[in-house]
Write a protein that holds these residues in place. Structure first.
Motif, PDB file in Angstrom:
ATOM      1  N   ILE A   5       0.837  -1.205   0.000  1.00 55.96           N
ATOM      2  CA  ILE A   5       0.000   0.000   0.000  1.00 55.96           C
ATOM      3  C   ILE A   5       0.874   1.257   0.000  1.00 55.96           C
ATOM      4  CG2 ILE A   5      -1.707   1.314   1.315  1.00 55.96           C
ATOM      5  CD1 ILE A   5      -2.828  -1.305   2.328  1.00 55.96           C
ATOM      6  N   TYR A   6       1.963   1.197   0.798  1.00 57.97           N
ATOM      7  CA  TYR A   6       2.883   2.344   0.851  1.00 57.97           C
ATOM      8  C   TYR A   6       3.475   2.629  -0.526  1.00 57.97           C
ATOM      9  CZ  TYR A   6       6.965   5.180   1.963  1.00 57.97           C
ATOM     10  OH  TYR A   6       7.907   6.174   1.994  1.00 57.97           O
ATOM     11  N   ASN A   7       3.929   1.590  -1.198  1.00 51.46           N
ATOM     12  CA  ASN A   7       4.534   1.769  -2.520  1.00 51.46           C
ATOM     13  C   ASN A   7       3.526   2.311  -3.530  1.00 51.46           C
ATOM     14  OD1 ASN A   7       7.064   0.897  -1.720  1.00 51.46           O
ATOM     15  ND2 ASN A   7       6.611  -1.260  -2.165  1.00 51.46           N
ATOM     16  N   ILE A   8       2.288   1.810  -3.452  1.00 59.12           N
ATOM     17  CA  ILE A   8       1.250   2.305  -4.370  1.00 59.12           C
ATOM     18  C   ILE A   8       1.005   3.794  -4.146  1.00 59.12           C
ATOM     19  CG2 ILE A   8      -1.205   2.186  -4.939  1.00 59.12           C
ATOM     20  CD1 ILE A   8      -1.062  -0.825  -4.379  1.00 59.12           C
ATOM     21  N   LEU A   9       0.845   4.182  -2.865  1.00 59.46           N
ATOM     22  CA  LEU A   9       0.601   5.586  -2.557  1.00 59.46           C
ATOM     23  C   LEU A   9       1.802   6.455  -2.915  1.00 59.46           C
ATOM     24  CD1 LEU A   9      -1.211   5.279   0.901  1.00 59.46           C
ATOM     25  CD2 LEU A   9      -2.240   5.901  -1.291  1.00 59.46           C
ATOM     26  N   PHE A  10       2.994   5.947  -2.648  1.00 55.04           N
ATOM     27  CA  PHE A  10       4.199   6.717  -2.940  1.00 55.04           C
ATOM     28  C   PHE A  10       4.338   6.983  -4.435  1.00 55.04           C
ATOM     29  CE2 PHE A  10       8.707   7.031  -4.011  1.00 55.04           C
ATOM     30  CZ  PHE A  10       9.118   8.045  -3.151  1.00 55.04           C
ATOM     31  N   HIS A  11       4.131   5.942  -5.226  1.00 54.67           N
ATOM     32  CA  HIS A  11       4.293   6.100  -6.676  1.00 54.67           C
ATOM     33  C   HIS A  11       3.165   6.943  -7.276  1.00 54.67           C
ATOM     34  CE1 HIS A  11       7.839   3.671  -7.150  1.00 54.67           C
ATOM     35  NE2 HIS A  11       7.285   2.645  -6.507  1.00 54.67           N
ATOM     36  N   THR A  12       1.939   6.784  -6.780  1.00 54.21           N
ATOM     37  CA  THR A  12       0.850   7.614  -7.304  1.00 54.21           C
ATOM     38  C   THR A  12       1.053   9.081  -6.920  1.00 54.21           C
ATOM     39  OG1 THR A  12      -0.449   6.988  -5.348  1.00 54.21           O
ATOM     40  CG2 THR A  12      -0.900   5.807  -7.399  1.00 54.21           C
ATOM     41  N   HIS A  13       1.594   9.313  -5.708  1.00 53.20           N
ATOM     42  CA  HIS A  13       1.919  10.677  -5.292  1.00 53.20           C
ATOM     43  C   HIS A  13       2.983  11.265  -6.216  1.00 53.20           C
ATOM     44  CE1 HIS A  13       2.887  14.092  -2.710  1.00 53.20           C
ATOM     45  NE2 HIS A  13       4.169  13.742  -2.795  1.00 53.20           N
ATOM     46  N   THR A  14       3.996  10.481  -6.526  1.00 49.37           N
ATOM     47  CA  THR A  14       5.085  10.948  -7.373  1.00 49.37           C
ATOM     48  C   THR A  14       4.616  11.206  -8.801  1.00 49.37           C
ATOM     49  OG1 THR A  14       6.671   9.694  -6.037  1.00 49.37           O
ATOM     50  CG2 THR A  14       7.404  10.435  -8.205  1.00 49.37           C
ATOM     51  N   ILE A  15       3.907  10.254  -9.364  1.00 44.61           N
ATOM     52  CA  ILE A  15       3.474  10.379 -10.756  1.00 44.61           C
ATOM     53  C   ILE A  15       2.485  11.528 -10.931  1.00 44.61           C
ATOM     54  CG2 ILE A  15       2.241   9.241 -12.635  1.00 44.61           C
ATOM     55  CD1 ILE A  15       5.091   8.221 -12.153  1.00 44.61           C
ATOM     56  N   SER A  16       1.509  11.635 -10.028  1.00 48.06           N
ATOM     57  CA  SER A  16       0.537  12.724 -10.137  1.00 48.06           C
ATOM     58  C   SER A  16       1.224  14.074  -9.991  1.00 48.06           C
ATOM     59  CB  SER A  16      -0.569  12.569  -9.083  1.00 48.06           C
ATOM     60  OG  SER A  16      -0.018  12.613  -7.769  1.00 48.06           O
ATOM     61  N   GLY A  17       2.226  14.143  -9.100  1.00 43.94           N
ATOM     62  CA  GLY A  17       2.964  15.393  -8.924  1.00 43.94           C
ATOM     63  C   GLY A  17       3.782  15.769 -10.137  1.00 43.94           C
ATOM     64  N   ILE A  18       4.433  14.783 -10.766  1.00 42.72           N
ATOM     65  CA  ILE A  18       5.258  15.050 -11.945  1.00 42.72           C
ATOM     66  C   ILE A  18       4.394  15.512 -13.117  1.00 42.72           C
ATOM     67  CG2 ILE A  18       6.648  13.942 -13.736  1.00 42.72           C
ATOM     68  CD1 ILE A  18       8.247  14.668 -11.288  1.00 42.72           C
ATOM     69  N   PHE A  19       3.259  14.878 -13.298  1.00 41.12           N
ATOM     70  CA  PHE A  19       2.400  15.205 -14.432  1.00 41.12           C
ATOM     71  C   PHE A  19       1.889  16.652 -14.372  1.00 41.12           C
ATOM     72  CE2 PHE A  19       1.650  10.616 -15.490  1.00 41.12           C
ATOM     73  CZ  PHE A  19       2.007  10.734 -16.830  1.00 41.12           C
TER      74      PHE A  19
END
Length: 523
Positions: A5-19
């Motif tokens: 769950i941590y990895n999913i949230l971390f990557h979605t946070h990163t990807i949404s922020g980059i976009f």
């Protein structure tokens, strides 16, 4: 929290922020300047704002002046002070007099009128720097197809809300510990991470409020209400108004009988001001102007020291001067309207005077830094020898373009202020085009130059130096053109003009100090 769950949230946070990073930076940079929208307009036009200007305006003389260029008979005329400035909006309905054949005929209109000299201007002539940056922060200038700019801003606000929440969840376990840690001499990823977490936590309430209210104002208010009305209420506007606790617009039968004698409006405004001194009068509507069925509605909202949601209005019959209806400000507003007003007040930050504006402005620029630091964390985390060289080159190129877009906004905005003050101090036929060109062309040029340099360090240094020089020039150009130097504006009590000059002077000095302190560190 489990690792998955941590990895999913971390990557979605990163990807949404980059976009959304570059677009979000534009929103917050332009939005931060928009907190001084009224002050910027006063500075640009050299028109200091007077307290309670609307209630003190001579509307009788204004309407006589307006009648010189057009026929007002039989029209509904709405005069409003949308913002704290010297120019009011005027909206004319189609004339109800079917025999009207003069000049504009029966067509309505929308324009601005000066409260002092009653000069009329259309939207292009009245356009201002404050309006430009206000509209830029929700991409109104990018409405290539219908409302495409608004849709884009709404999507960015939605993804930002998602990024803010996931960022809090990701850092929750170590949020207190990380807040007090800053290691400027460690590797770059550590430096950017510490700054990102600490400043992100400080600005979290502000960022959450802006993401939520931004979603409501753009996605909810602008795009959800129309389809809801069509689907749930089957286009029955009256039924929808009842559910939303809103009053239907008043209508008065037109009598085709000109009103005898002068049609004084000032007295109705004075009566309302005397009855409710705590009311900030900002709206006036005349129904069936010049006809025996003429009515006048005077309305306003409570001053922020008295309350945030109160609205008051009085309706008069012009022929007899009789007060027909009255709604006291202490009665408040409906739940739906109150919720909307709260969203607007929280988003605009105009409820706490200059103290609130300064806090909002600083937190806005802090959020800009949080956005940039997040992008640099993403880059430094991928600068590993294990990552393919082509991928690393692509990452560097992408971040370089992001940084060029974001950092060049500062000198471009400062240049636009100087250019507008020097070249646009008088009336122009198309002021909007001049302001757009004086910002977007320099911005595009700087983006191309910085992108070609392919060096974020020099992009940062050049942006700081250019921005610092141009920022300090802003109060100088204002003093040379208008004679209102900083100390003179302060002596005369021109607080709005002083605030803008002081803001840019302080910004220039801080940027120059940052330029001197920024040094390339050995790898």
């Amino acid at each position: 929290m489990g690792n998955r769950i941590y990895n999913i949230l971390f990557h979605t946070h990163t990807i949404s922020g980059i976009f959304i990073s570059a677009l979000l930076y534009i929103i917050f940079f332009a939005g931060s300047l928009s907190f001084l929208r009224d002050e910027i307009n006063a500075w640009e036009r050299n028109e200091p704002i007077e307290a309670d200007l609307f209630a003190q305006t001579d509307f009788d003389s204004m309407f006589k002046e307006l009648e010189k260029g057009r026929s007002l008979y039989g029209r509904d005329v709405t005069v409003g002070q949308r913002y704290e400035e010297q120019r009011f909006t005027v909206s004319l309905s189609n004339s109800k007099d079917s025999t009207n054949t003069e000049k504009l005929g029966r067509r309505g209109g929308y324009f601005y009128v000066d409260a002092k000299n009653f000069q009329s201007r259309d939207y292009q002539e009245n356009y201002s720097l404050g309006e430009f940056f206000y509209r830029l922060h929700f991409f109104a200038q990018f409405n290539v197809y219908k409302r495409s700019g608004y849709v884009l801003a709404g999507l960015v606000a939605f993804f930002f809300l998602f990024a803010v929440i996931t960022g809090l969840v990701v850092h929750w376990d170590k949020i207190v510990q990380s807040f007090y840690v800053f290691r400027p001499k460690q590797k770059w990823k550590t430096v950017w991470t510490d700054a990102h977490v600490s400043l992100g936590l400080i600005g979290f309430p502000y960022q959450f409020v802006f993401a939520l209210t931004g979603c409501f104002l753009i996605v909810g208010y602008s795009f959800m209400y129309p389809p809801v009305g069509r689907i749930l209420f089957k286009d029955d506007q009256e039924k929808m108004n009842r559910v939303l606790e809103e009053e239907a617009e008043k209508e008065f039968e037109f009598k085709y009988a000109p009103l005898n004698g002068p049609q004084s409006i000032n007295g109705f405004v004075e009566q309302t001001a005397e009855r409710w001194p705590e009311l900030h009068i900002n709206s006036l509507k005349v129904y069936n102007y010049g006809d025996e069925s003429m009515h006048v509605k005077v309305a306003g909202s409570t001053k922020y020291k008295e309350g945030l949601l109160g609205n008051g209005e009085q309706l008069f019959e012009s022929k007899s001067g009789q007060l027909l209806t009255s709604k006291a400000p202490e009665l408040g507003v409906s739940y739906v309207r109150g919720a909307q007003n709260w969203m607007l007040r929280l988003h605009y930050g105009d409820f706490a005077g200059y103290a609130g504006k300064v806090i909002y402005l600083i937190l806005g620029f802090v959020t800009c830094f949080v956005i940039i630091s997040g992008v640099l964390i993403w880059l430094t985390a991928r600068e590993k020898k294990s990552v393919d060289q082509r991928k690393r080159a692509f990452n560097r190129g992408l971040v370089n373009i992001y940084m060029a877009i974001c950092l060049s906004m500062f000198p471009a905005a400062a240049f636009c202020f100087n250019f507008t003050k020097i070249m646009g101090s008088g009336d122009l036929a198309d002021r909007k085009a001049m302001i757009n060109e004086s910002f977007f062309w320099p911005w595009l040029l700087l983006i191309l130059v910085f992108s070609a340099l392919r060096n974020t360090y020099w992009t940062n240094k050049a942006s700081l130096l250019l921005g610092a020089i141009l920022s300090v020039c802003i109060p100088v150009s204002n003093g040379l053109i208008t004679g209102n130097w900083l100390w003179i504006s302060l002596q005369k009590g021109y607080s709005q003009i002083f605030v803008v000059d002081c803001f840019w002077l302080c910004t220039g000095l801080v940027a120059f100090l940052a330029f001197l302190k920024t040094k390339r560190r050995a790898a």
